[in-house]
Design a protein around this motif. Structure first.
Motif, short mmCIF file in Angstrom:
data_model
loop_
_atom_site.label_atom_id
_atom_site.label_comp_id
_atom_site.label_asym_id
_atom_site.label_seq_id
_atom_site.Cartn_x
_atom_site.Cartn_y
_atom_site.Cartn_z
N ASN A 98 5.09 6.94 -57.39
CA ASN A 98 3.80 7.63 -57.51
C ASN A 98 3.41 7.90 -58.96
O ASN A 98 2.22 7.99 -59.28
CB ASN A 98 3.81 8.93 -56.72
N TYR A 146 3.70 5.85 -61.39
CA TYR A 146 3.01 4.67 -61.92
C TYR A 146 1.50 4.80 -61.71
O TYR A 146 0.70 4.44 -62.58
CB TYR A 146 3.53 3.39 -61.28
N ASP A 147 1.10 5.31 -60.55
CA ASP A 147 -0.33 5.49 -60.28
C ASP A 147 -0.97 6.46 -61.26
O ASP A 147 -2.13 6.30 -61.66
CB ASP A 147 -0.54 5.98 -58.84
N LYS A 200 -4.50 6.65 -63.53
CA LYS A 200 -5.48 7.68 -63.14
C LYS A 200 -5.94 8.49 -64.35
O LYS A 200 -7.09 8.93 -64.41
CB LYS A 200 -4.87 8.60 -62.08
N ARG A 225 2.00 -2.25 -57.33
CA ARG A 225 1.53 -1.09 -56.57
C ARG A 225 0.26 -1.47 -55.82
O ARG A 225 -0.59 -2.20 -56.36
CB ARG A 225 1.21 0.09 -57.52
#
Length: 378
Positions: free
Chosen positions: A173, A175-176, A180, A334
């Motif tokens: 998560n 990596y997201d 963002k 991802r």
């Protein structure tokens, strides 16, 4: 007779191969002329529609279905090599991509405010002290995403974010979060992980019924924990949060998987030492800041990109690394939330943004990917 036939065939192949090499060099010379034209006109190197038309046309020249597919593959590679050659010519004329990053002598660590997720005693806390020093100005927030927000909104100079463990793998998560928020990786630090089973003072191993920790710490200690089949395992935000919770609730049936430092900080009993499955376990943490800068001595680049969801797309775009002699050290995919069953890729590779090969590779990535972002050079 068969040996003679084989020799004759090989002799013929040698003659054909020489012709192929000569024609290839002739083709590349023309590609150089094309690049000069594009330099003069500002026209983009990559023209997906033109390449698709060309490949379809040469396929029709082949005389079997097998040869049609082979011709498609061969010309896809020819065009890929051609693009890379043209990118290098553009870079030589000072027309390579602008990375948007600024080179600095060093990444400043003094008089900076540093944010980490969790509480004192967490491995993130240890990573922050290891990178910035024991006297660094540190504070903590509840969630990983909070650390990114603190930096983006200017309340912290740097965030410390775990990204990968040597045995449990990637902190997916996080990596997201790199995409963002508009923060940039400026450094990394590796923290050795040695998990202890911690209980309240006076507790015994036989008292334990519930164990708290971060999900990865539970996974990293699965051999030891699974041997106690009557123990319930509950994941919390991080290891130090688990230690603090157990100590505050003072329940001898509860234990936490956390570091020795967390145990000492909260005055806990070590019920079992170094329970992680693999000794030498290490977690990699990223250091993120708000400004796109890189140190003169930086040796690793991280990027993220999205490509068309079709056969060969990833294979072709990775050719930008191969052709420019850039060594890729990590790739992770991802899902793209707004595009069902399509993926974005995160790649680490060796190099510095001032290196010609790195800049050429990035020029190709930017031209051929639908989305490409440099996450940092550190």
């Amino acid at each position: 007779m068969k040996n003679l036939d084989l020799k004759e065939c090989r002799d013929k192949l040698d003659v054909i191969d020489k012709k192929i090499v000569r024609l290839f060099e002739e083709r590349m010379s023309v590609c150089g002329d094309v690049a000069e034209y594009k330099i003069g006109t500002g026209k983009a190197v990559y023209d997906a529609a033109r390449e698709a038309q060309k490949i379809a046309a040469v396929q029709e020249l082949a005389h079997s279905e097998f040869n049609k597919e082979a011709v498609k593959e061969i010309f896809s590679q020819l065009m890929s090599v051609s693009r890379r050659y043209q990118y290098s010519l553009l870079s030589a004329h000072g027309m390579g991509m602008d990375t948007g990053f600024t080179e600095v002598e060093t990444i400043g660590k003094k008089n900076k405010k540093i944010v980490f997720q969790g509480v004192e005693g967490a491995y993130s806390h240890a990573a922050a002290k290891l990178y910035f020093g024991e006297d660094a100005d540190l504070y903590h927030v509840p969630e990983f995403e909070d650390t990114m927000r603190e930096v983006e909104e200017g309340r912290a100079d740097y965030a410390v974010l775990p990204i990968e463990n040597s045995t449990a793998g990637f902190v997916i998560n996080n990596y997201d979060l790199l995409l963002k928020y508009k923060n940039y990786i400026v450094g990394e630090v590796y923290v050795p992980v040695a998990h202890m089973l911690l209980g309240v003072p006076g507790a015994e191993l036989s008292d334990i019924r519930t164990v708290y920790s971060h999900a990865q710490a539970l996974a990293q200690s699965s051999d030891f924990l699974s041997a106690h089949k009557d123990w319930k395992q509950i994941a919390v935000l991080n290891t130090a949060v688990a230690a603090k919770k157990v100590m505050e609730e003072k329940d001898p049936s509860q234990a936490a998987v956390a570091s020795r430092t967390a145990g000492e900080l909260y005055g806990m009993e070590i019920l079992a030492k170094e329970i992680n499955n693999v000794k030498g376990n290490t977690t990699r943490f990223l250091i993120l800041g708000k400004e796109p800068v890189y140190a003169k001595t930086a040796g690793k680049v991280s990027v993220a990109f999205e490509i068309a969801h079709k056969s060969g797309s990833l294979y072709n775009i990775l050719g930008n690394f191969i052709f420019n002699n850039v060594n890729m050290t990590m790739i992770e995919s991802r899902p793209i939330p707004e595009k069902s069953f399509e993926y974005r890729f995160f790649v680490d590779f060796e190099g510095n943004l001032s290196d010609a090969g790195v800049r050429n590779a990035l020029t190709g990535l930017a031209a051929e990917a639908s989305v490409m972002r440099i996450l940092g050079n550190y």
